[in-house]
Enzyme design. Structure first.
Site, PDB file in Angstrom:
ATOM      1  N   LYS A  35       0.817  -1.212   0.000  1.00  0.00           N
ATOM      2  CA  LYS A  35       0.000   0.000   0.000  1.00  0.00           C
ATOM      3  C   LYS A  35       0.853   1.265   0.000  1.00  0.00           C
ATOM      4  O   LYS A  35       0.368   2.347  -0.365  1.00  0.00           O
ATOM      5  CB  LYS A  35      -0.911   0.009   1.226  1.00  0.00           C
ATOM      6  CG  LYS A  35      -1.923  -1.133   1.238  1.00  0.00           C
ATOM      7  CD  LYS A  35      -3.204  -0.738   0.535  1.00  0.00           C
ATOM      8  CE  LYS A  35      -4.268  -1.821   0.682  1.00  0.00           C
ATOM      9  NZ  LYS A  35      -5.527  -1.447   0.026  1.00  0.00           N
ATOM     10  N   SER A  61       1.639  -9.618   0.183  1.00  0.00           N
ATOM     11  CA  SER A  61       1.206  -8.221   0.188  1.00  0.00           C
ATOM     12  C   SER A  61       1.596  -7.415   1.422  1.00  0.00           C
ATOM     13  O   SER A  61       1.789  -6.209   1.324  1.00  0.00           O
ATOM     14  CB  SER A  61      -0.303  -8.158  -0.029  1.00  0.00           C
ATOM     15  OG  SER A  61      -0.951  -9.127   0.777  1.00  0.00           O
TER      16      SER A  61
END
Lengths: 315, 315
Positions: B54, B304
């Protein structure tokens, strides 16, 4: 008096064990540097084959066996990582391995030994039981005993870890390692003092297994009777060869309690996103406890292994 | 119909965000390759700044703001990693950030947002509450809303992760990513199909939050009502822009249950010695469940993020 491996011998050992080991990375963390007030370089032996630096010493000892010795295989007693390392090195070399393990050893470490092709012989969790069980195994099989730490070939192998650190071209002011039996610390001290005599070599040790600290202070070897610490890789007593190396080449030994070990361990998990076993966190805990002594330095810390029972993490 | 970022734009984004991100390593595990029957390359965004991919999208969105917009700062709602990423990107860029977070978000993620300099506004853990709270914040502060996933600049930033994978020179047969809101999956699919149209892009999704799977099958966007999975980074519904990218460029979506996610997560901890959050383990779980489809392939998997509450590990 013991003979110590020379720098030439350590370099030869490093070449010899290349097919058996990874060259592990050095990682850094901005947050940890800020907390510590110095630059910390973590040598990640948790990423090593079998998940610990022990792969180095075991491989070195196995490769150096004569063809005659290889026929009967190798044997050892170990609370864990040396066991897995010797089993793997033996299997890669195509020979048998007999591993005497305390019944209290973490399940993950027993599973690892089996998966690497080692034959496990369980014993009571004390040094006496380990040694008598091992003797019985050696008498029966004529396997060569490869001690976990107090053994020239093993120390020579563990010394290759610091050699890789020095090859990175970092001018370390201090190098830190945990101390249990003293194989890693002894090897680290030898390599470091050969290459950079000005660099300090400092050990971290759990208060609950502080025989190296007490031996270092008393200048005589004092064995550990009943160790009690979360750092399950550091329960064994310091070896004689390693004690001599330490008296000559180690600058200091700092002790830390289990709470400090767990806090440092958690910091490494949270900030570096890597899995380590509690023993690994001991040097960082020692650094954070004594940080005024390391202010502004370049400090190398060996993260010795990553074989932890994930079901029993202390947080 | 939405406009998608082009390969040129993704490459520019990658240059733009260099000061904000790490180039994360690709790791492999012999044991996992053996279990999977293929070669798996793990792109380790758990080592990324703020511990998740992110960081890429948030940085890209912040750098692209006009000077006028920067004066009033940025705002968002997020269950975690986008929150930390936006707070950090804003602080590095010297602007304010207002983060609306569900009261149920993991403590470690709230702590991270604060430590990166974000101002947290808590709300009830549902999408309606998030959106009304966010609107109130934007009305009051005139901050620019940077959505967590369904936003051109964010998708363009997330697409830089796959760009780095392709720059390694590996000829991937398949690239896998988890899917929640679809920003990472969308960006990954765009980059991959631009560079290697023959490569399959496959998503892993938790059964307990399978709106992307159901939307993909039904060819229309079906929102998630009450998600229930351990993969707390994947609770949100698929975005509209991302749904369109996925319908055009994603080859398949596989679902897995929480038990399978936990098993894959444990495998990564034990064998790779790295810390990941449950959402990360979803693609590996999907691969292991469908391994006959990947036999002999080179498979890239994006891990992730690594922001997990260590006190609540599921093993």
């Amino acid at each position: 008096m013991y003979t110590f491996p020379t720098l030439e011998e350590i370099k030869l050992a490093h070449e010899r064990i290349q097919p058996f080991i990874h060259r592990t990375p050095i990682l850094k963390s901005e947050v940890i540097n800020e907390m510590a007030g110095c630059e910390v370089y973590f040598k990640c032996e948790n990423f090593q084959k079998v998940g610990a630096f022990k792969a180095r010493g075991a491989a070195n000892a196995v490769v150096k066996l004569s063809d005659e010795q290889k026929k009967n295989g190798v044997a050892t007693h170990s609370s864990g990582n040396h066991a897995a390392a010797l089993a793997r090195a033996a299997t890669v070399a195509g020979i048998k391995s007999y591993i005497v393990m305390p019944s209290s050893a973490p399940e993950i470490k027993k599973k690892a030994v089996k998966s690497y092709g080692g034959e496990i012989i369980e014993c009571e969790p004390n040094l006496m039981a380990r040694e008598t069980t091992l003797q019985a195994v050696v008498d029966k099989t004529e396997a060569t005993f490869i001690p976990p730490y107090d053994y020239f070939d093993v120390v020579e192998g563990q010394a290759t870890c610091a050699l890789e650190m020095w090859e990175e071209g970092i001018d370390f002011d201090t190098i830190m390692a945990p101390v249990g039996g003293g194989g890693l610390l002894g090897g680290t001290a030898l390599t470091t003092k050969y290459i950079s005599p000005r660099t300090k070599v400092i050990a971290g040790e759990p208060e609950g297994a502080d025989d190296a600290y007490r031996s270092f202070q008393a200048k005589k070897l004092i064995p550990m009777d009943v160790p009690n610490t979360i750092a399950d890789g550091l329960l064994t007593s310091l070896g004689k060869l390693n004690f001599q190396i330490i008296m000559e080449h180690v600058d200091d030994i700092f002790t830390v309690n289990d709470e400090e070990i767990i806090a440092a361990m958690r910091l490494i998990y949270e900030r570096m996103k890597i899995v380590i076993e509690p023993s690994c966190a001991v040097p960082l805990a020692a650094l954070l406890k004594n940080k005024e002594q390391f202010k502004g330095q370049k400090v190398g810390i060996i993260l010795s292994g990553g074989n932890v029972d994930l079901g029993k993490l202390p947080f």
